[in-house]
Write a protein that holds these residues in place. Structure first.
Motif, PDB file in Angstrom:
ATOM      1  N   MET A   1       0.835  -1.170   0.000  1.00 34.42           N
ATOM      2  CA  MET A   1       0.000   0.000   0.000  1.00 34.42           C
ATOM      3  C   MET A   1       0.879   1.232   0.000  1.00 34.42           C
ATOM      4  O   MET A   1       1.884   1.295   0.685  1.00 34.42           O
ATOM      5  N   ASN A   2       0.475   2.222  -0.786  1.00 38.57           N
ATOM      6  CA  ASN A   2       1.160   3.500  -0.827  1.00 38.57           C
ATOM      7  C   ASN A   2       0.117   4.558  -1.167  1.00 38.57           C
ATOM      8  O   ASN A   2      -0.232   4.734  -2.327  1.00 38.57           O
ATOM      9  N   ILE A   3      -0.402   5.246  -0.143  1.00 39.17           N
ATOM     10  CA  ILE A   3      -1.469   6.225  -0.313  1.00 39.17           C
ATOM     11  C   ILE A   3      -0.919   7.604   0.017  1.00 39.17           C
ATOM     12  O   ILE A   3      -0.411   7.827   1.116  1.00 39.17           O
ATOM     13  N   ARG A   4      -1.026   8.516  -0.915  1.00 36.67           N
ATOM     14  CA  ARG A   4      -0.579   9.892  -0.676  1.00 36.67           C
ATOM     15  C   ARG A   4      -1.720  10.661  -0.018  1.00 36.67           C
ATOM     16  O   ARG A   4      -2.851  10.634  -0.492  1.00 36.67           O
ATOM     17  N   ILE A   5      -1.418  11.340   1.079  1.00 32.72           N
ATOM     18  CA  ILE A   5      -2.388  12.148   1.802  1.00 32.72           C
ATOM     19  C   ILE A   5      -1.914  13.599   1.718  1.00 32.72           C
ATOM     20  O   ILE A   5      -1.022  14.009   2.449  1.00 32.72           O
ATOM     21  N   GLY A   6      -2.488  14.344   0.812  1.00 32.83           N
ATOM     22  CA  GLY A   6      -2.066  15.727   0.623  1.00 32.83           C
ATOM     23  C   GLY A   6      -0.663  15.789   0.062  1.00 32.83           C
ATOM     24  O   GLY A   6      -0.176  14.848  -0.569  1.00 32.83           O
ATOM     25  N   GLU A   7      -0.009  16.916   0.293  1.00 39.54           N
ATOM     26  CA  GLU A   7       1.340  17.103  -0.227  1.00 39.54           C
ATOM     27  C   GLU A   7       2.420  16.596   0.721  1.00 39.54           C
ATOM     28  O   GLU A   7       3.520  16.288   0.289  1.00 39.54           O
ATOM     29  N   ASN A   8       2.099  16.512   2.013  1.00 34.59           N
ATOM     30  CA  ASN A   8       3.154  16.269   2.990  1.00 34.59           C
ATOM     31  C   ASN A   8       3.152  14.914   3.668  1.00 34.59           C
ATOM     32  O   ASN A   8       4.056  14.629   4.445  1.00 34.59           O
ATOM     33  N   TYR A   9       2.148  14.092   3.410  1.00 34.48           N
ATOM     34  CA  TYR A   9       2.094  12.796   4.082  1.00 34.48           C
ATOM     35  C   TYR A   9       1.768  11.687   3.091  1.00 34.48           C
ATOM     36  O   TYR A   9       1.137  11.916   2.061  1.00 34.48           O
ATOM     37  N   ARG A  10       2.182  10.493   3.442  1.00 37.27           N
ATOM     38  CA  ARG A  10       1.740   9.308   2.729  1.00 37.27           C
ATOM     39  C   ARG A  10       1.728   8.135   3.701  1.00 37.27           C
ATOM     40  O   ARG A  10       2.397   8.147   4.727  1.00 37.27           O
ATOM     41  N   ILE A  11       0.918   7.140   3.345  1.00 33.05           N
ATOM     42  CA  ILE A  11       0.780   5.948   4.167  1.00 33.05           C
ATOM     43  C   ILE A  11       1.344   4.775   3.392  1.00 33.05           C
ATOM     44  O   ILE A  11       0.994   4.559   2.231  1.00 33.05           O
ATOM     45  N   GLU A  12       2.222   4.041   4.031  1.00 33.16           N
ATOM     46  CA  GLU A  12       2.744   2.800   3.480  1.00 33.16           C
ATOM     47  C   GLU A  12       2.425   1.693   4.471  1.00 33.16           C
ATOM     48  O   GLU A  12       2.030   1.952   5.604  1.00 33.16           O
ATOM     49  N   SER A  13       2.585   0.474   4.051  1.00 33.45           N
ATOM     50  CA  SER A  13       2.340  -0.624   4.983  1.00 33.45           C
ATOM     51  C   SER A  13       3.317  -1.755   4.717  1.00 33.45           C
ATOM     52  O   SER A  13       3.854  -1.894   3.620  1.00 33.45           O
ATOM     53  N   ASP A  14       3.543  -2.537   5.758  1.00 33.98           N
ATOM     54  CA  ASP A  14       4.270  -3.790   5.625  1.00 33.98           C
ATOM     55  C   ASP A  14       3.368  -4.863   6.224  1.00 33.98           C
ATOM     56  O   ASP A  14       2.185  -4.628   6.436  1.00 33.98           O
ATOM     57  N   HIS A  15       3.904  -6.018   6.503  1.00 31.01           N
ATOM     58  CA  HIS A  15       3.068  -7.104   7.029  1.00 31.01           C
ATOM     59  C   HIS A  15       2.588  -6.846   8.456  1.00 31.01           C
ATOM     60  O   HIS A  15       1.636  -7.476   8.911  1.00 31.01           O
ATOM     61  N   TYR A  16       3.230  -5.920   9.161  1.00 29.93           N
ATOM     62  CA  TYR A  16       2.934  -5.729  10.572  1.00 29.93           C
ATOM     63  C   TYR A  16       2.363  -4.357  10.923  1.00 29.93           C
ATOM     64  O   TYR A  16       1.691  -4.212  11.934  1.00 29.93           O
ATOM     65  N   ASN A  17       2.670  -3.323  10.130  1.00 26.80           N
ATOM     66  CA  ASN A  17       2.335  -1.952  10.509  1.00 26.80           C
ATOM     67  C   ASN A  17       1.812  -1.142   9.344  1.00 26.80           C
ATOM     68  O   ASN A  17       2.083  -1.449   8.185  1.00 26.80           O
ATOM     69  N   TYR A  18       1.127  -0.062   9.708  1.00 31.26           N
ATOM     70  CA  TYR A  18       0.862   1.030   8.783  1.00 31.26           C
ATOM     71  C   TYR A  18       1.883   2.096   9.133  1.00 31.26           C
ATOM     72  O   TYR A  18       2.074   2.418  10.301  1.00 31.26           O
ATOM     73  N   ILE A  19       2.556   2.631   8.139  1.00 29.41           N
ATOM     74  CA  ILE A  19       3.648   3.568   8.368  1.00 29.41           C
ATOM     75  C   ILE A  19       3.258   4.931   7.820  1.00 29.41           C
ATOM     76  O   ILE A  19       2.933   5.056   6.637  1.00 29.41           O
ATOM     77  N   LEU A  20       3.287   5.932   8.685  1.00 27.43           N
ATOM     78  CA  LEU A  20       3.031   7.299   8.262  1.00 27.43           C
ATOM     79  C   LEU A  20       4.372   7.924   7.925  1.00 27.43           C
ATOM     80  O   LEU A  20       5.294   7.915   8.734  1.00 27.43           O
ATOM     81  N   LYS A  21       4.472   8.462   6.713  1.00 26.87           N
ATOM     82  CA  LYS A  21       5.708   9.114   6.283  1.00 26.87           C
ATOM     83  C   LYS A  21       5.423  10.580   6.018  1.00 26.87           C
ATOM     84  O   LYS A  21       4.364  10.934   5.520  1.00 26.87           O
ATOM     85  N   LYS A  22       6.387  11.425   6.362  1.00 29.25           N
ATOM     86  CA  LYS A  22       6.254  12.861   6.156  1.00 29.25           C
ATOM     87  C   LYS A  22       7.310  13.322   5.161  1.00 29.25           C
ATOM     88  O   LYS A  22       8.460  12.881   5.209  1.00 29.25           O
ATOM     89  N   ARG A  23       6.895  14.202   4.266  1.00 22.79           N
ATOM     90  CA  ARG A  23       7.793  14.715   3.221  1.00 22.79           C
ATOM     91  C   ARG A  23       8.698  15.789   3.793  1.00 22.79           C
ATOM     92  O   ARG A  23       8.269  16.661   4.549  1.00 22.79           O
ATOM     93  N   HIS A  24       9.956  15.711   3.429  1.00 21.49           N
ATOM     94  CA  HIS A  24      10.940  16.725   3.798  1.00 21.49           C
ATOM     95  C   HIS A  24      11.649  17.168   2.521  1.00 21.49           C
ATOM     96  O   HIS A  24      12.019  16.333   1.692  1.00 21.49           O
ATOM     97  N   VAL A  25      11.827  18.461   2.395  1.00 23.73           N
ATOM     98  CA  VAL A  25      12.531  19.011   1.235  1.00 23.73           C
ATOM     99  C   VAL A  25      13.762  19.734   1.754  1.00 23.73           C
ATOM    100  O   VAL A  25      13.669  20.595   2.627  1.00 23.73           O
ATOM    101  N   SER A  26      14.910  19.364   1.204  1.00 22.39           N
ATOM    102  CA  SER A  26      16.158  19.970   1.661  1.00 22.39           C
ATOM    103  C   SER A  26      16.278  21.406   1.148  1.00 22.39           C
ATOM    104  O   SER A  26      15.662  21.790   0.156  1.00 22.39           O
ATOM    105  N   ASP A  27      17.090  22.163   1.813  1.00 22.30           N
ATOM    106  CA  ASP A  27      17.329  23.559   1.451  1.00 22.30           C
ATOM    107  C   ASP A  27      18.291  23.619   0.266  1.00 22.30           C
ATOM    108  O   ASP A  27      19.434  23.159   0.365  1.00 22.30           O
ATOM    109  N   PRO A  28      17.859  24.188  -0.868  1.00 24.87           N
ATOM    110  CA  PRO A  28      18.760  24.244  -2.024  1.00 24.87           C
ATOM    111  C   PRO A  28      19.936  25.183  -1.812  1.00 24.87           C
ATOM    112  O   PRO A  28      20.924  25.121  -2.545  1.00 24.87           O
ATOM    113  N   ASN A  29      19.860  26.037  -0.794  1.00 21.49           N
ATOM    114  CA  ASN A  29      20.950  26.967  -0.525  1.00 21.49           C
ATOM    115  C   ASN A  29      21.995  26.402   0.431  1.00 21.49           C
ATOM    116  O   ASN A  29      22.978  27.073   0.722  1.00 21.49           O
TER     117      ASN A  29
END
Length: 97
Positions: A1-29
């Protein structure tokens, strides 16, 4: 499973958990970036059920908003919950096709 929730979050899963991931963008400067912003997804939490993940996501969104009063908190909860329900229903409909 890979569900995008808005621009900053997505949900992934493995056999044991649902994993909430947050987007990070590095500073180009930053001196090591070479002038390019890089997008990465970092683990924000591991949850045994989608229900607990959604509750945690709502809580994170509330903590990230400068609230003036309790009505603002209720408004944020309703907005986030409505968006998530719409997104999850959309994913369910896509899988049914």
């Amino acid at each position: 499973m890979n569900i995008r929730i808005g621009e900053n979050y997505r949900i992934e899963s493995d056999h044991y958990n649902y994993i909430l991931k947050k987007r990070h963008v590095s500073d180009p400067n930053h001196r090591f970036s070479g002038g390019i912003a890089k997008e990465t997804w970092k683990d924000a939490g591991f949850y045994p059920s989608l229900d607990s993940l959604v509750r945690a996501l709502i809580e994170q969104e509330i903590k990230g908003v400068d609230t003036v009063n309790l009505l603002d908190v209720v408004r944020v909860i309703n907005e986030v919950a409505a968006f998530q329900v719409t997104k999850i229903k959309g994913v369910s409909n896509d899988e049914a096709c």
